[in-house]
Write a protein that holds these residues in place. Structure first.
Motif, mmCIF file in Angstrom:
data_model
loop_
_atom_site.group_PDB
_atom_site.id
_atom_site.type_symbol
_atom_site.label_atom_id
_atom_site.label_comp_id
_atom_site.label_asym_id
_atom_site.label_seq_id
_atom_site.Cartn_x
_atom_site.Cartn_y
_atom_site.Cartn_z
ATOM 1 N N ARG A 114 -11.163 37.610 -28.237
ATOM 2 C CA ARG A 114 -9.840 37.978 -27.709
ATOM 3 C C ARG A 114 -8.468 37.589 -27.955
ATOM 4 N N SER A 115 -7.631 38.355 -28.634
ATOM 5 C CA SER A 115 -6.286 37.828 -27.818
ATOM 6 C C SER A 115 -5.609 37.269 -27.153
ATOM 7 N N ILE A 116 -4.751 36.946 -26.573
ATOM 8 C CA ILE A 116 -3.846 36.662 -24.948
ATOM 9 C C ILE A 116 -3.298 38.100 -24.458
ATOM 10 N N TYR A 117 -3.225 38.617 -25.731
ATOM 11 C CA TYR A 117 -2.710 40.161 -25.227
ATOM 12 C C TYR A 117 -3.993 40.913 -24.258
ATOM 13 N N GLU A 118 -5.294 41.360 -25.304
ATOM 14 C CA GLU A 118 -6.442 41.716 -24.189
ATOM 15 C C GLU A 118 -7.103 40.655 -23.316
ATOM 16 N N GLN A 176 -3.070 43.004 -21.182
ATOM 17 C CA GLN A 176 -4.695 44.053 -20.731
ATOM 18 C C GLN A 176 -5.052 43.829 -19.353
#
Lengths: 259, 259, 259, 259
Positions: free
Chosen positions: C16-20, C24
């Motif tokens: 999982r990315s930082i965005y997710e 998010q």
């Protein structure tokens, strides 16, 4: 429960302790019955202005679903003395827990009814008898019969959905709660469709309303015993049924010998 | 059932006996239809004071969900002669059980309607015709059409959710019950949205109310037969459909030859 | 989440990315609380003509179910500052997300309440205080107690159904929503059964109705803290409970030594 | 679908034929929309005597659950042109089916509305505009906004529950139906909470009621497009999202290089 059955006690920490086997279940019955009777009484007291059974029928049913989901894994989530009795007689619980469960349920019923009393104004509380059960008909036989039938349906659903291994289903919590709602719609006008001595006992103590209270012990008990008879004689699986399995085994053995 | 298919008869006790294959299913249809018609009639009789269809719509729907969960594994949980007919014609049950099921359902309908009569006072019972079905319009064609459409939807849900293997789902009991509720909201004002000759027959016998009773046999039967046509011709999977599968097989074989 | 745990970061794209992980989830709390408060306020404003709690009770409960299903995998779907607090204190979320979640929830509450204002005519909007919460009793202690009890039940269901591993269940979204419905039926007449500071804060800002607003912060917070005590001391599993596990471990070790 | 992916075409008969890939889905959309609009209109016409939205809200929601369960495996069970559009734009269906689906849905809407007309007396039918949609406010902007918001919620649930692989859930049919019920409670008083051009078009044709009909095309379309933006930009998973995935991949690669 399942984890304990799979893993050995030496490899992992999963063996259930005395606390989890005996104390926590009774606490769960106590808190669960408290919350059930609290929400139940409160939904009846708050329903004084409407003319329908929808609010109490739905509130009782939904809170039953939720409490079974919450405490089912811990105590079996009975919250009802005749449900405990019925499950014991169908082979679904240990005898040693029966009396503690019933005590916890009656105590929880009183606490829940007391909380509902504190929450509402005395006007509304008095007008609704504090959510206590009350037959609406002077023919007490009709009210008792209603409790018998409603509890028969409820305990059949419990035993078929939770105890009887052939029909056991993960949807049992939903089914049990939906049965409560359907039954209040079917019998609420006659006897209140209590189906639960603890639900009747709590507000009876707190509001001091004991008229015809025996109906809510006799009716549900008879309904539960009828369920035991149906399950043990007719609808149980090979393990639960006490009759007809010898016969079927005999038949099967004959067939096996022939082939 | 599944267990029986997996384990051999010699290793375990799982082979279903004659009792479990023929007697227990009929008893389940008898008790299930009794409880369904009892709750159904009681919810209608107890609804005399309100002006909405909510109480009978929800009570019928929920008790259907619960009874299917309880008896589905034992008898298929039809509780309805035209559902049994429809399931048989779509290939979902043995012919030998069809007549016994229908007899058990009609008998259960009478017992259930009788219990509802004992439970309510004769005032309420009389005012509601004992929960018997009654078209509210003098245009009997509209009432019959309503029964056809409502039963078409109900039996489509049953056959797609239980019989047709491609669309079969464990949520079928919920769907079937929710269909009953939705249909009572859609058609209850016209014909009562009975969809079930046993539900009509029981209170008709007990309350002696036979006016326009034929509607509740003709309408549901036509609806069930329409479902058979839809399933067998259009929406069934390769196994259930009786047409168009040859064509598709031919097409597939051609494609396979080319590749 | 599960997929990320199984597959290694080199083999697939699943880490999982930082965005997710951080952005998010906060956006999901923002949009989810917006939609929850919007539907909640709109169902209250649109209910002015009826005399029952059915419409707001069912609308709040159902939209909770749906939003948890939609955003549960992304943010945990709290939509409620005291739920976030309670889950954090029971060990179900990271501290770093707590403040951003609460900010997103309060912001979402305001946007949702604003949308409800635009949607309805000012007559209906004003008559219903824009869906803002309002105790119906002058005894503010009763209103506060109601919020404590209702939030206790709601957060117990959340923690037992989502955080506590022994009782965790895939039906948790349904249970949480059904609890909201049952609680509105039980306590809606007294305090509105808010259980959520963001639900109270949004319409308070938009409609400028701040009378007794503190009840909807104090009551839910106390209810959530009671839940933390119940879970951490009594009903949590070995991992979640902070007491009694040593004792049980000691007992177990003794037993193992003896055998 | 799953079966086809596992078994090879030579071993079994499971490869889907042209009939099952293109004809059967369109027939399912036709029959499904027919039954949806029929039950929907009938529940509105039959609700003339009550003052609440309960009957149409619950009937629309439940029949949606049931129809998705029934036809979901065959056609995806859209029954709504803007749902088809939204699913296509989020990558959940083939373009070639989009126009046939919309045609089938509009045709089904007309047949369903026609059946409802035949079923009810002309008095009731006329008084309820045959279940046609009608904004209750003269401020058409408010009605359109209501449709936008309601359809936004509905299509978000559809795309998150069915298309987006990270949040996809087997409970999606229940969630979609429950959203319909919640939304009718939230917005039914303003615009009818249609969310579906086919539901509006059918009774408009049959009852000849075209006033403000455009609202039920413009509002739902805008709501569906907003959903596409939310899913494609913010809430979709790595596969569905069109932005921010490069950035996250870049970040991940950097981290992998360092370790």
């Amino acid at each position: 429960g399942e984890a304990a059955a799979n893993g050995g006690p030496s490899s992992t920490d999963q063996k259930r302790s005395i606390y989890e086997q005996y104390v926590q279940p009774c606490l769960a019955e106590l808190l669960g019955t408290t919350l059930f009777v609290f929400v139940g009484c409160a939904s009846v007291i708050g329903n004084m202005d409407t003319l329908t059974l929808i609010q109490p029928a739905v509130a009782h049913g939904l809170i039953v679903i939720v409490l079974i989901m919450m405490f089912g894994e811990i105590s079996g989530a009975h919250f009802n003395p005749v449900v405990s009795l019925c499950i014991y007689l169908c082979g679904g619980m240990e005898l040693v827990l029966l009396l503690p469960y019933v005590v916890a349920q009656l105590l929880g019923g009183m606490i829940g009814a007391g909380l509902a009393r504190v929450m509402y104004t005395s006007d509304l509380y008095g007008a609704s008898l504090g959510g206590a059960l009350n037959p609406t008909t002077s023919d007490l036989g009709k009210a008792t019969l209603t409790e018998v039938m409603m509890t028969l349906i409820l305990t059949m659903v419990v035993c078929m959905g939770v105890v009887n291994s052939r029909t056991r289903t993960p949807s049992a919590p939903f089914c049990i709660g939906l049965t409560v709602t359907a039954n209040v719609f079917a019998g609420g006008l006659v006897s209140g469709a209590c189906m639960n001595p603890a639900r009747a006992f709590g507000p009876a103590v707190v509001a001091g309303h004991w008229a015809h209270h025996w109906i809510y012990w006799v009716g549900p008990s008879c309904g539960a015993l009828l369920t035991v008879i149906f399950i043990r004689l007719l609808f149980g699986d090979q393990k639960t049924r006490v009759v007809l399995k010898t016969m079927s085994n005999v038949l099967k053995r004959k067939r096996e010998r022939t082939s």
